[in-house]
Scaffold this active site. Sequence first.
Site, PDB file in Angstrom:
ATOM      1  CG  ASP A  68      -1.929  -1.108   1.200  1.00 24.06           C
ATOM      2  OD1 ASP A  68      -2.233  -1.594   0.092  1.00 24.06           O
ATOM      3  OD2 ASP A  68      -2.408  -1.500   2.279  1.00 24.06           O
TER       4      ASP A  68
HETATM    5  N1  URA Z   1      -1.310  -5.986   3.760  1.00 28.19           N
HETATM    6  C1  URA Z   1      -1.760  -4.707   3.816  1.00 28.19           C
HETATM    7  O1  URA Z   1      -2.774  -4.441   4.443  1.00 28.19           O
HETATM    8  N2  URA Z   1      -1.075  -3.764   3.160  1.00 28.19           N
HETATM    9  C2  URA Z   1       0.063  -4.006   2.479  1.00 28.19           C
HETATM   10  O2  URA Z   1       0.651  -3.090   1.927  1.00 28.19           O
HETATM   11  C3  URA Z   1       0.532  -5.331   2.445  1.00 28.19           C
HETATM   12  C4  URA Z   1      -0.175  -6.307   3.082  1.00 28.19           C
END
Ligand code: URA
Length: 237
Positions: A102
């Site tokens: 993310d």
């Molecule tokens: N899980 C999440 O919630 N975000 C990420 O970036 C990776 C795994």
Amino acid sequence: MERLQKVIANSGYTSRRKAEELIINNRVKVNGEVVNTLGFKVSSNDVITVDDEIISKNEVKEYYLLNKPREVICSVTDDKNRKTVVSLIKTKARIYPVGRLDYNTTGAIILTNDGNLANILMHPKHKIYKTYVAKINGLLNEVDFKKLRKGIIIDDRKLIIDYVKVRKIDKLKNTSLVEVTIHEGRNHIIKKLFEVLGYDVLKLTRTKFSFLTVDDLKSGEYRPISKEEVKELYNLK
Ligand code: URA
């Protein structure tokens, strides 16, 4: 003969999914003719272009491990003009990230133009272990810890948690630092996991992608992945 989208992805130009989009959007030609059907098969003699640029099957393969900073998006381009992981790597090769973290998640991400390896690493059947450290609001209690160990149902499917460890409990700040290893790649999976238990993820970092760690890389730093490591990644198949 191989499927057009596979040949484009294997050339390192882009992922298989993006290749399919290019085909559907009339941007791919085979021997000068637009081909917009996904099942179309091509041979090694066919000349394939995307936006009239020839796809080279012989592009030198490059592999990088990046310690992704916050506020960087895991894609090749961004329509909102945000910084991308690709822009952090100095190369002319058409690399792209293997999977996603993310915008505000930090840590280990692989970038490559090797479509074969990217497909292996992203395919759920290969069960690649990824370790995350999440800072959550609240003190993770024994009951929730046990639930994590048993696995958690997320969107009607059980997420198996291969390893979980509480790294730190901060009673003053009312936060916990929890290490979780999983082998799935669903979107926002760690945030969803803690959400189910009633916690918010305040900070998230991926410390390990299979055997690759970013311990020696500062935020925003990257290094090439060695030939031996690439071999080892292929062996995860
Ligand atoms: N899980 C999440 O919630 N975000 C990420 O970036 C990776 C795994």
